[in-house]
Design a protein around this motif. Structure first.
Motif, PDB file in Angstrom:
ATOM      1  N   ASN A  88      -4.325  -2.555  -6.726  1.00 10.32           N
ATOM      2  CA  ASN A  88      -5.422  -1.818  -6.837  1.00 10.32           C
ATOM      3  C   ASN A  88      -4.708  -0.413  -7.389  1.00 10.32           C
ATOM      4  O   ASN A  88      -5.126   0.843  -7.326  1.00 10.32           O
ATOM      5  CB  ASN A  88      -5.804  -1.278  -5.487  1.00 10.32           C
ATOM      6  N   LYS A 132      -4.275   4.942  -8.330  1.00  8.45           N
ATOM      7  CA  LYS A 132      -4.440   3.955  -7.130  1.00  8.45           C
ATOM      8  C   LYS A 132      -6.052   4.208  -6.988  1.00  8.45           C
ATOM      9  O   LYS A 132      -6.601   5.348  -6.568  1.00  8.45           O
ATOM     10  CB  LYS A 132      -3.776   4.620  -6.216  1.00  8.45           C
ATOM     11  N   THR A 133      -6.783   3.155  -7.311  1.00 10.50           N
ATOM     12  CA  THR A 133      -8.126   2.965  -7.350  1.00 10.50           C
ATOM     13  C   THR A 133      -8.803   2.513  -5.853  1.00 10.50           C
ATOM     14  O   THR A 133      -7.914   1.875  -5.412  1.00 10.50           O
ATOM     15  CB  THR A 133      -8.589   2.127  -8.369  1.00 10.50           C
ATOM     16  N   ASP A 134     -10.028   2.962  -5.711  1.00 10.98           N
ATOM     17  CA  ASP A 134     -10.534   2.452  -4.584  1.00 10.98           C
ATOM     18  C   ASP A 134     -11.594   1.473  -4.827  1.00 10.98           C
ATOM     19  O   ASP A 134     -11.838   0.533  -4.021  1.00 10.98           O
ATOM     20  CB  ASP A 134     -11.409   3.370  -3.965  1.00 10.98           C
ATOM     21  N   THR A 135     -11.972   1.421  -6.089  1.00 11.97           N
ATOM     22  CA  THR A 135     -13.112   0.506  -6.344  1.00 11.97           C
ATOM     23  C   THR A 135     -12.816  -0.474  -7.787  1.00 11.97           C
ATOM     24  O   THR A 135     -12.319   0.353  -8.679  1.00 11.97           O
ATOM     25  CB  THR A 135     -14.589   1.123  -6.387  1.00 11.97           C
ATOM     26  N   ASN A 153      -6.113   9.958  -6.487  1.00 12.29           N
ATOM     27  CA  ASN A 153      -4.846   9.302  -6.171  1.00 12.29           C
ATOM     28  C   ASN A 153      -4.293   9.069  -7.484  1.00 12.29           C
ATOM     29  O   ASN A 153      -4.437   7.772  -7.884  1.00 12.29           O
ATOM     30  CB  ASN A 153      -5.147   8.196  -5.205  1.00 12.29           C
ATOM     31  N   SER A 192       1.686   5.072  -1.280  1.00 15.24           N
ATOM     32  CA  SER A 192       0.760   6.298  -1.661  1.00 15.24           C
ATOM     33  C   SER A 192       1.367   6.862  -2.923  1.00 15.24           C
ATOM     34  O   SER A 192       2.607   6.547  -3.587  1.00 15.24           O
ATOM     35  CB  SER A 192       1.053   7.623  -0.571  1.00 15.24           C
ATOM     36  N   ASP A 196       0.897  -1.165  -0.037  1.00 16.73           N
ATOM     37  CA  ASP A 196      -0.060   0.135  -0.105  1.00 16.73           C
ATOM     38  C   ASP A 196       0.802   1.210   0.139  1.00 16.73           C
ATOM     39  O   ASP A 196       1.362   1.568   1.092  1.00 16.73           O
ATOM     40  CB  ASP A 196      -1.089  -0.188   1.175  1.00 16.73           C
ATOM     41  N   TYR A 203     -10.730  10.882  -9.282  1.00 19.37           N
ATOM     42  CA  TYR A 203      -9.508   9.966  -9.037  1.00 19.37           C
ATOM     43  C   TYR A 203      -8.558  10.951  -8.386  1.00 19.37           C
ATOM     44  O   TYR A 203      -7.380  11.283  -9.148  1.00 19.37           O
ATOM     45  CB  TYR A 203      -9.013   9.435 -10.653  1.00 19.37           C
ATOM     46  N   GLN A 219     -13.836   1.734 -10.878  1.00 23.63           N
ATOM     47  CA  GLN A 219     -12.957   2.610 -11.188  1.00 23.63           C
ATOM     48  C   GLN A 219     -12.009   1.981 -12.333  1.00 23.63           C
ATOM     49  O   GLN A 219     -11.590   2.628 -13.226  1.00 23.63           O
ATOM     50  CB  GLN A 219     -12.078   3.472  -9.876  1.00 23.63           C
TER      51      GLN A 219
END
Length: 182
Positions: free
Chosen positions: A161, A115-118, A96, A58, A56, A94, A121
């Motif tokens: 992700n 960097k996606t959340d779902t 990130n 950033s 993970d 988006y 996306q």
């Protein structure tokens, strides 16, 4: 002596006999259950090995690592208008993300990392990038041989992700830096 040995063998080596007797139908059910459990375990272990693990990290850390590459200095950071023009997406959806494009109309170099959340996306990004790539190919088809070569070797990658899209002569370098970050 011979008698003692056979008695001893019968006494100590008779453990293979079942303690209780089951019907043939029960034996078949146990065998089927064992095979089903074994198949389930094999499938589960296979799925575990297939899942991609990423750290993970950033987007700021990835951007910092990417900016170490001098070839990226020829590109300019994209803004909300660039997102809309190139991908028909809203940049605010988006947060990130890294987007670099060329300021020249004849240069097709681009870098997009999100960097996606779902998973939605991912789907939206993939569809938008593929559409943009096809539109670029239509624009340069027939006269932009260098641009077409770069577009044909574009890299679209989903890992964990993270979503990566790159078009450049240095796209392999960018991909290596990206993958080393995550």
């Amino acid at each position: 002596m011979k008698n003692n040995t056979s008695t001893l063998q019968r006494r100590f080596f008779s453990f293979h006999k079942p303690v209780f007797r089951c019907s043939k139908q029960t034996d078949v059910l146990f065998s089927v259950a064992k095979v089903a459990l074994l198949c389930f375990l094999i499938l589960y272990i296979g799925i575990l090995f297939q899942t991609e693990t990423t750290e993970d990290v950033s987007i700021v850390q990835i951007q910092s690592a990417m900016e170490q590459d001098s070839s990226l200095s020829a590109l300019i950071p994209g803004d909300a208008n660039t997102w809309k023009r190139n991908f028909s997406l809203q940049a605010e959806e988006y947060p990130n993300a890294i987007l670099y494009t060329s300021d020249s109309m004849m240069d097709v170099s681009e870098l997009l990392i999100v960097k996606t959340d779902t998973t939605e996306q991912f789907d939206d990004l993939e569809a938008a990038v593929n559409h943009h790539l096809e539109e670029q190919k239509k624009k340069f088809n027939g006269y932009g041989t260098d641009q077409m070569d770069l577009l044909e070797h574009a890299v679209i990658l989903e890992k964990g992700n993270y979503f990566f899209y790159g078009v450049s002569e240095q796209v392999e370098q960018w991909e290596e830096v990206f993958l080393s970050c995550i």
